[in-house]
Design a protein around this motif. Structure first.
Motif, mmCIF file in Angstrom:
data_model
loop_
_atom_site.group_PDB
_atom_site.id
_atom_site.type_symbol
_atom_site.label_atom_id
_atom_site.label_comp_id
_atom_site.label_asym_id
_atom_site.label_seq_id
_atom_site.Cartn_x
_atom_site.Cartn_y
_atom_site.Cartn_z
ATOM 1 N N GLY A 30 1.010 -1.369 -0.186
ATOM 2 C CA GLY A 30 -0.158 0.247 -0.088
ATOM 3 C C GLY A 30 0.876 1.460 -0.260
ATOM 4 N N LEU A 31 0.144 2.266 -0.346
ATOM 5 C CA LEU A 31 0.593 4.026 -0.319
ATOM 6 C C LEU A 31 -0.437 4.652 0.044
ATOM 7 N N THR A 32 -0.305 6.026 0.924
ATOM 8 C CA THR A 32 -0.651 7.418 0.599
ATOM 9 C C THR A 32 -1.029 8.262 -0.480
ATOM 10 N N ILE A 33 -2.306 8.618 -0.747
ATOM 11 C CA ILE A 33 -1.491 9.544 -1.540
ATOM 12 C C ILE A 33 -2.539 10.640 -1.113
ATOM 13 N N SER A 34 -2.148 11.920 -1.163
ATOM 14 C CA SER A 34 -2.593 13.115 -0.309
ATOM 15 C C SER A 34 -3.232 14.109 -1.260
ATOM 16 N N ASN A 35 -4.034 15.223 -0.657
ATOM 17 C CA ASN A 35 -4.608 16.232 -1.392
ATOM 18 C C ASN A 35 -5.068 16.262 -2.482
ATOM 19 N N ILE A 36 -5.277 15.223 -3.270
ATOM 20 C CA ILE A 36 -6.620 14.632 -4.379
ATOM 21 C C ILE A 36 -7.871 14.852 -3.979
ATOM 22 N N SER A 37 -8.012 15.516 -5.200
ATOM 23 C CA SER A 37 -9.967 16.095 -5.462
ATOM 24 C C SER A 37 -10.403 15.422 -5.938
ATOM 25 N N VAL A 38 -11.895 14.099 -5.476
ATOM 26 C CA VAL A 38 -12.777 13.565 -6.037
ATOM 27 C C VAL A 38 -14.113 13.828 -6.549
ATOM 28 N N ASN A 39 -13.968 14.088 -7.575
ATOM 29 C CA ASN A 39 -14.613 14.333 -8.872
ATOM 30 C C ASN A 39 -14.793 13.282 -9.860
ATOM 31 N N GLU A 40 -15.901 13.765 -10.695
ATOM 32 C CA GLU A 40 -16.324 13.167 -11.855
ATOM 33 C C GLU A 40 -15.373 13.423 -13.190
ATOM 34 N N SER A 41 -15.009 11.712 -13.359
ATOM 35 C CA SER A 41 -13.729 11.240 -14.064
ATOM 36 C C SER A 41 -13.757 11.620 -15.379
ATOM 37 N N PRO A 42 -12.689 11.966 -15.956
ATOM 38 C CA PRO A 42 -12.380 12.695 -17.415
ATOM 39 C C PRO A 42 -13.107 11.780 -18.665
ATOM 40 N N ALA A 43 -13.812 11.823 -19.561
ATOM 41 C CA ALA A 43 -14.565 11.308 -20.808
ATOM 42 C C ALA A 43 -13.524 10.741 -20.995
ATOM 43 N N LEU A 84 -7.732 -3.557 -6.546
ATOM 44 C CA LEU A 84 -6.785 -2.337 -5.585
ATOM 45 C C LEU A 84 -8.054 -1.940 -5.363
ATOM 46 N N HIS A 85 -7.772 -1.630 -4.175
ATOM 47 C CA HIS A 85 -8.927 -0.727 -2.364
ATOM 48 C C HIS A 85 -8.330 0.123 -2.834
ATOM 49 N N CYS A 112 -13.367 -3.807 5.845
ATOM 50 C CA CYS A 112 -13.296 -4.114 4.608
ATOM 51 C C CYS A 112 -13.199 -5.608 4.238
ATOM 52 N N ILE A 113 -13.837 -5.849 4.005
ATOM 53 C CA ILE A 113 -13.699 -7.716 3.588
ATOM 54 C C ILE A 113 -12.348 -8.113 2.810
ATOM 55 N N GLY A 114 -12.253 -8.057 3.121
ATOM 56 C CA GLY A 114 -10.108 -8.072 2.269
ATOM 57 C C GLY A 114 -10.673 -9.449 1.390
ATOM 58 N N GLY A 115 -10.476 -8.818 -0.189
ATOM 59 C CA GLY A 115 -10.332 -9.277 -1.153
ATOM 60 C C GLY A 115 -11.676 -9.076 -1.955
ATOM 61 N N ILE A 116 -12.887 -8.587 -0.994
ATOM 62 C CA ILE A 116 -14.288 -9.037 -1.245
ATOM 63 C C ILE A 116 -14.484 -7.798 -1.323
ATOM 64 N N LEU A 117 -15.253 -6.610 -0.330
ATOM 65 C CA LEU A 117 -16.094 -5.516 -0.684
ATOM 66 C C LEU A 117 -15.732 -4.677 0.863
ATOM 67 N N THR A 170 -9.928 13.134 0.465
ATOM 68 C CA THR A 170 -9.064 14.140 0.023
ATOM 69 C C THR A 170 -7.333 13.920 0.592
ATOM 70 N N LYS A 171 -7.747 12.630 0.132
ATOM 71 C CA LYS A 171 -6.153 11.571 0.871
ATOM 72 C C LYS A 171 -6.820 9.746 1.252
ATOM 73 N N ILE A 172 -6.444 9.723 0.347
ATOM 74 C CA ILE A 172 -6.841 7.943 0.439
ATOM 75 C C ILE A 172 -4.987 6.424 0.697
ATOM 76 N N PHE A 173 -5.529 5.780 1.250
ATOM 77 C CA PHE A 173 -4.828 4.785 1.521
ATOM 78 C C PHE A 173 -4.989 3.675 0.341
ATOM 79 N N LEU A 174 -3.893 3.232 -0.585
ATOM 80 C CA LEU A 174 -4.462 2.559 -1.690
ATOM 81 C C LEU A 174 -3.464 1.070 -0.990
ATOM 82 N N GLU A 175 -4.588 0.041 -1.483
ATOM 83 C CA GLU A 175 -3.786 -1.323 -1.156
ATOM 84 C C GLU A 175 -3.896 -1.710 -2.565
ATOM 85 N N SER A 176 -2.830 -2.985 -3.070
ATOM 86 C CA SER A 176 -3.326 -3.912 -3.270
ATOM 87 C C SER A 176 -1.921 -5.505 -3.023
#
Length: 820
Positions: A233-246, A278-279, A327-332, A344-350
């Motif tokens: 895992g790793l973290t990403i900060s200062n993100i802006s959650v919006n609609e995805s690009p086209a 990923l989650h 989280c139920i690991g690997g499911i939901l 605004t900040k996430i922990f990204l799991e793989s």
């Protein structure tokens, strides 16, 4: 599984058409079941072009209409009558020319040349809803001034079109459950056909990855390394959650996924591009700034992302923070872990999870997701970090932010690639021809299967970790054949075969004989699933403990093997009746299964699981199709009995072999009969009771028979076909009317008659039944015919009278009958 042709082209440079690629995939084991056209707007706005209104004036005969002249390029100017209130001279608009078909919310609309209130109109100026680009119908769409007349609408609007392959993925090929996995197979085939290096895969994770800072480090602890061998895992900060690009939304929409937001869409994109789930966790909701992978206690409550509350089993692997499961690991994911517009900040799991652990939890809670589908079949532990990097860079691209920690990689026991012994001669024997060693090694190299060591024709091969299904030599041979091409193995000039003696009696031949006979009588054959509901047996008086239960059922509707063929047939009848098919004559050959408690006990080596073959017959509705020639009558019990006896007769099982008929009233029948030979039941038939039929919402009578097929085949083996010449002497018929007690059955009269006169009595037939109070209390009258024949001479009147007299005496003595 849906695979996008355009998406594939971003991973592998191919010039082949979609049809050619579909052929490549099908021939290498990834069967393409269909190819469909995907368009952002249905029809792709074919026939719609950019136009310029060069003249506009009021319609002379209609206040709300305007007559316009519209330039559409190449010097063409079309007269068009328009009812939009906002149309003006000089506007750039979208024009549907004659012949165009528009797909609106109200259905298809074909544009034709027309005359409207005396004015010629050769097209239509379009509003948003008419083009499928929105819901507005307040006026025509007005384009920016720089729009070029004559340009197609699809080009101007940059509409997306694609071809989508529907791939029938077999359970063992989870490595191909992604665009990258499919591209690997395409590259292997095309490079084998056209020479090494003909096509190249552009690995998506070749983008440069770098950590921006270390301001948000979240450590990871694994308490159960068997269920979770690797977690990163790793973290990403200062993100802006919006609609995805086209472009990202179009990628997901093309394969049937609904875009959610740019972070979630990025993880879904990587899943379907690389095949590894990923989650993303909202880092602000991770209490204690710590991730713990563990199995919480049994009955721990947990609320999923879709707001369903579960009680954990104690075997569920959960991704937790310092205090609670997230989280139920690997499911939901859980409701408290998801990414929202406020994140605004996430922990990204793989991670890599044990397939068995995922499968147990998925089935225990009845949850199926794209992630569980892949993890429970076996993911690739070696790609975990690569997809984490890819997803992190993609999230930065679409949501901004900075990667705020180094990658945490907890991997206590590194996986070793599987090694397989391989021999060239054995491979040639299995393939059916000798493939040149150099060509064979080239195929293996294209599949990432490496040579560890070589000793003559013997090899030790290393299989990549993403191929969890390749563990034996025969698996490697199958891989070679997939790429080499099954059609490349020539048929030999000579075919060799060993002949096996056909068993007697031939079960398949006998089954075909009976099938042909029943089909000729108007029956239709059905085939139902051997898996069924356990509730059927518990609710209808059967011994539920005899059901053979499935350890990991796909659903509650398919949790046991059937004890008999009854309920599958009733489901078929209900299905047809619901579709107004009320007259049904059905038969089914199939296996029935049971668990016998008396078998398998200490000292008893019998298998407690019993499998037997049965033939079932079903009748419901009219005897014959409706016709003006006859009065419609419903099928009854005797029609079914005649069909069962026809099966007996077809196999040479005569009435004398059937030693007893017993009236049978059990949990499923209102009334019925059981046929026995040598005290063993060979058939049971009757009218199904109303309680059972009501549970299937069937309101008409249904008659059902089950025949023990293996016993019937055995009886057929005893039957000897003997020739007898056509009788040279005449038959004689005598009729008797017997007044008998109401409890006497015709079968008793028939058996008594044949026991009394064994040689010259050929047939006893019941042709009339009469009941009336005048006959006496509990009395009935049977009219029977006796057919007599002597094979050696003509019977005299005296002999006939003697035989009939003897029969009458026996009927009186044994049955208390009176002659009317």
């Amino acid at each position: 599984m849906k695979i996008s042709y355009n998406w594939l082209q971003t991973i592998i440079k191919i010039t082949q058409t979609p049809e050619e690629i579909a052929n490549v995939l099908t021939h290498c084991g990834l069967e393409v079941e269909s190819i469909s056209r995907y368009e952002t707007v249905k029809g792709g706005l074919k026939g719609v072009v950019v136009g310029e209104v060069v003249a506009c004036q009021k319609h002379p005969d209609a206040d709300k209409l305007s007559v316009t002249s519209v330039k559409i390029g190449n010097g063409k100017v079309l007269p068009i009558v328009c009812g939009a209130p906002n149309v003006k001279t000089g506007q750039k608009v979208l024009v549907a020319i004659p012949g165009t078909i528009l797909y609106t919310s109200k259905g298809e609309l074909e544009i034709k040349k027309a005359t409207i209130r005396g004015q010629v109109s050769e097209g239509m100026l379009c509003a948003e809803d008419e083009l499928g680009l929105g819901t507005s119908h307040e006026g025509i769409m007005v384009l920016p001034p720089d729009a070029i007349p004559g340009m197609s609408a699809s080009e101007y609007l940059n509409l997306h079109s694609d071809y989508i392959f529907e791939v029938g993925l077999t359970p063992n090929r989870i490595d191909a459950a992604s665009h990258f996995g499919v591209a690997r197979d395409i590259a292997a085939v095309l490079n084998h056909r056209n020479g090494k290096g003909a096509v190249k895969i552009l690995k998506p994770y070749d983008r440069k990855f770098k950590v921006d800072n270390n301001q948000l480090f979240i450590p990871v602890e694994i308490e159960d390394a068997e269920a979770c061998p690797r977690y990163t895992g790793l973290t990403i900060s200062n993100i802006s959650v919006n609609e995805s690009p086209a472009w990202l939304k179009e990628r997901l929409l093309s394969i049937g996924l609904k875009p959610i937001n740019n972070v979630v869409d990025a993880t879904n994109f990587v899943l379907h591009e690389m095949g590894h789930p990923l989650h993303a966790f909202d880092a602000a909701k991770i209490k204690g700034r710590k991730i713990v992978v563990r199995k919480p206690a049994r009955n721990t409550p947990f609320v999923t992302l879709d707001e369903k509350e579960l009680l954990l089993t104690g075997e569920d692997l959960m991704i937790c923070d310092a205090t609670e499961p997230l989280c139920i690991g690997g499911i939901l994911g859980g409701i408290n872990s998801g990414v929202t517009e406020n994140t605004t900040k996430i922990f990204l799991e793989s991670a890599y999870f044990n397939p068995l652990s995922i499968r147990r939890s998925s089935k225990a809670h009845g949850i199926k997701t794209d992630a569980s589908f892949r993890f429970e079949r076996g993911a690739d532990p070696e790609i975990v970090v690569e997809v984490l990097k890819l997803a992190a860079m993609l999230i930065k691209e679409v949501a901004g932010g900075q990667i705020s920690s180094d990658i945490v990689d907890v991997y206590p026991n590194k996986f070793k690639p599987a090694e397989v012994e391989f021999n060239l001669q054995r491979a040639a024997s299995l393939i059916g021809k000798s493939v040149p060693e150099k060509e064979l090694m080239g195929i293996l190299d294209s599949l990432d299967i490496k040579v560890v060591s070589k000793d003559g024709d013997d090899y030790i091969l290393s299989v990549p970790t993403y191929r969890v299904d390749v563990t034996r030599e025969v698996d490697v041979v199958e891989e070679i054949l997939r790429i080499y091409g099954y059609n490349q193995v020539e048929l030999p000039e000579k075919l060799y075969s060993s002949f096996a003696q056909t068993p007697k009696p031939d079960k398949e031949k006998i089954q075909n004989l009976v099938s042909d006979m029943l089909s000729a009588r108007g029956f239709n054959e059905i085939m139902n699933n051997s898996l069924t509901k356990s509730s059927y047996y518990a609710a209808n008086g059967f011994d539920d403990s005899k059901s053979v239960r499935i350890l990991n059922p796909l659903s509650q509707d398919l949790d046991v093997l059937r004890q008999n063929l009854l309920f599958g047939g009733i489901e078929t009848i209900a299905y047809n009746i619901n579709r107004k098919v009320n007259r049904l004559l059905l038969y089914e050959f199939g296996k029935a299964y049971s668990f016998e408690k008396t078998a398998g006990t200490p000292g008893n080596t019998l298998d407690p699981f019993v499998e037997k073959s049965q033939l079932s017959l079903y009748l419901t509705g009219l005897q014959q199709p409706e016709s003006w020639r006859r009065k419609p009558e419903n099928a009854d019990f005797f029609d079914l009995k005649a069909a069962v006896e026809a099966v007996f007769n077809r196999l040479g099982i005569c009435n004398q072999m059937v030693q007893s008929f017993e009236e049978n009233v059990n949990q499923i029948f209102d009334f019925g009969l059981t046929f026995k030979v040598d005290a063993l039941q060979i058939a049971t038939l009757g009218k199904l009771n109303q309680k059972l039929l009501r549970s299937f919402d069937i309101k008409q009578d249904v008659f059902f028979a089950t025949i023990e097929w293996e016993r019937l085949v055995e009886l057929h083996g005893r039957h000897k076909l003997l020739y007898s010449e056509v009788a040279r002497f005449p038959e004689v018929r005598r009729d008797l009317a017997l007044l008998i007690d109401i409890g006497v059955r015709f079968s008793e009269i028939e058996k008594l008659a044949f026991r009394t006169e064994k040689k010259r009595l050929k047939q006893v037939t019941l042709f009339d039944v009469y009941q009336d109070a005048r006959l006496g209390e509990n009395k009935k009258s049977y009219a029977i015919s006796l057919t007599l024949l002597d094979d050696e001479k003509t019977l005299t009147d005296q002999e006939i009278e003697t035989i009939v007299g003897d029969l009458i005496s026996v009927f009186k003595k044994e049955l208390g009958a009176e002659i009317r």
